[in-house]
Write an enzyme that holds these catalytic residues in place. Structure first.
Site, short mmCIF file in Angstrom:
data_model
loop_
_atom_site.label_atom_id
_atom_site.label_comp_id
_atom_site.label_asym_id
_atom_site.label_seq_id
_atom_site.Cartn_x
_atom_site.Cartn_y
_atom_site.Cartn_z
N ASP A 1 -8.05 -8.64 6.04
CA ASP A 1 -8.83 -8.27 7.28
C ASP A 1 -9.45 -6.78 7.09
O ASP A 1 -9.12 -5.71 6.39
CB ASP A 1 -8.48 -8.95 8.32
CG ASP A 1 -7.50 -8.15 8.70
OD1 ASP A 1 -5.93 -7.25 9.13
OD2 ASP A 1 -7.46 -6.84 10.62
N ASP A 23 1.32 -1.44 0.42
CA ASP A 23 0.26 0.05 -0.20
C ASP A 23 1.27 1.56 0.20
O ASP A 23 0.88 1.63 -0.71
CB ASP A 23 -1.14 -0.42 0.99
CG ASP A 23 -1.89 0.89 1.36
OD1 ASP A 23 -1.98 1.35 0.49
OD2 ASP A 23 -2.47 1.49 2.36
P1 IMP Z 1 1.97 -0.19 3.93
O1 IMP Z 1 2.80 -0.16 4.77
O2 IMP Z 1 1.38 1.02 3.98
O3 IMP Z 1 1.56 -0.73 2.31
O4 IMP Z 1 1.20 -1.45 4.21
C1 IMP Z 1 1.14 -2.63 4.26
C2 IMP Z 1 -0.46 -3.83 5.07
O5 IMP Z 1 -1.29 -2.41 4.99
C3 IMP Z 1 -0.71 -4.65 4.24
O6 IMP Z 1 0.39 -6.06 5.07
C4 IMP Z 1 -1.78 -5.18 4.34
O7 IMP Z 1 -2.00 -6.17 5.82
C5 IMP Z 1 -2.16 -3.57 5.15
N1 IMP Z 1 -3.39 -3.09 4.26
C6 IMP Z 1 -3.16 -2.64 2.47
N2 IMP Z 1 -4.02 -1.73 2.06
C7 IMP Z 1 -5.04 -2.59 2.77
C8 IMP Z 1 -6.55 -3.39 2.50
O8 IMP Z 1 -6.74 -2.91 1.76
N3 IMP Z 1 -7.25 -4.12 3.32
C9 IMP Z 1 -6.88 -4.13 4.55
N4 IMP Z 1 -4.90 -4.29 4.89
C10 IMP Z 1 -4.91 -3.27 3.66
#
Ligand code: IMP
Length: 181
Positions: A161, A105
Site C-alpha cells: 500500500d 527495505d
Molecule cells: P523495513 O523494516 O524497512 O525493511 O520495512 C519493511 C516494511 O516497510 C515492508 O513490510 C512494507 O510494509 C514497508 N515498505 C517498504 N518499502 C515499501 C514500499 O516501497 N512501498 C510500501 N511499503 C513499503
C-alpha cells in the site's frame, strides 16, 4: 489517504510475479520437503496477496498463521522502531517456520520479527520476501528466498500500500508524484 496527486507506473507485471513465485516455490519445497510440521507465517498486512498465491503453489502439508508488525504507518519512510501489533495464534516451538514478507527495505522489520520468533525455539526458521531493496539496507540480512531485487523506489500493488491504498492492484507499480499537495 495520500495527500499529493500521483500516478502508478507498472514495474512488475502480474504474469512475471506468478512465474517468479512458481520458481520460489520450487526452492521452498526443496527446503521443506522432509517436514510435515511447517507453519507459513504471513506478515500483515502487505504480504496477504503474496502468501495467498505462495501457499497455493507450495503443495506441502502446511499451517498458516499471521503476525502484524508496525512499519511505515501512512508515510513513505520506515519508522525503524518495530512493534508487534498482532501476535501469532499458535506456538512454534519445535516447528518449522517460513516467514513471508512483502518487501525487505531497511531490514529492521524482518530482523525484529525473526529474532522474536527464534527466541520461541522453532526447529527451523526461513524467510521469503517478494521484493528486496538491497540499496536501502540498514541491517545486514537477506531473505532465504527472494522474488525480485528492485531499485530504491516506493512501490504499491499486489498487497502493498501507499497510505492503505492500491493494495488491490494485480501488479507491482512505482508511485510517481504529478503535483504538489
Ligand atoms: P523495513 O523494516 O524497512 O525493511 O520495512 C519493511 C516494511 O516497510 C515492508 O513490510 C512494507 O510494509 C514497508 N515498505 C517498504 N518499502 C515499501 C514500499 O516501497 N512501498 C510500501 N511499503 C513499503
Amino acid at each position: 489517504m495520500p495527500t499529493r496527486p500521483y500516478v502508478i507506473d507498472e514495474m512488475i507485471s502480474a504474469k512475471s510475479i506468478a512465474a517468479r513465485i512458481e520458481h520460489m516455490c520450487h526452492d521452498i519445497r526443496a527446503e521443506f520437503s522432509d517436514t510435515d510440521k511447517l507453519i507459513v507465517v504471513g506478515l500483515l498486512r502487505g504480504s496477504f496477496v503474496f502468501i495467498a498465491d505462495l501457499v497455493r503453489e507450495l503443495d506441502l502439508p502446511i499451517e498458516v498463521d499471521f503476525l502484524e508488525a508496525s512499519s511505515y504507518g501512512d508515510g513513505m519512510e520506515s519508522s525503524r522502531e518495530v512493534r508487534i501489533l498482532k501476535d501469532l495464534r499458535g506456538a512454534i516451538e519445535g516447528r518449522d517456520v517460513l516467514v513471508v514478507e512483502d518487501i525487505v527495505d531497511t531490514g529492521h522489520t524482518l530482523h525484529h520479527v525473526t529474532s522474536l520468533l527464534r527466541s520461541r525455539g522453532p526447529a527451523r526458521l526461513k524467510t521469503a520476501a517478494l521484493l528486496d531493496k538491497p540499496t536501502r539496507r540498514e541491517v545486514d540480512l537477506r531473505a532465504d528466498f527472494t522474488g525480485f531485487d528492485i531499485p530504491d523506489e516506493f512501490v504499491v500493488g499486489y498487497g502493498i500500500d501507499f497510505a492503505q491504498r492500491n493494495r488491490n492492484l494485480p501488479f507491482i507499480g512505482k508511485v510517481r508524484f504529478t503535483g504538489d499537495a
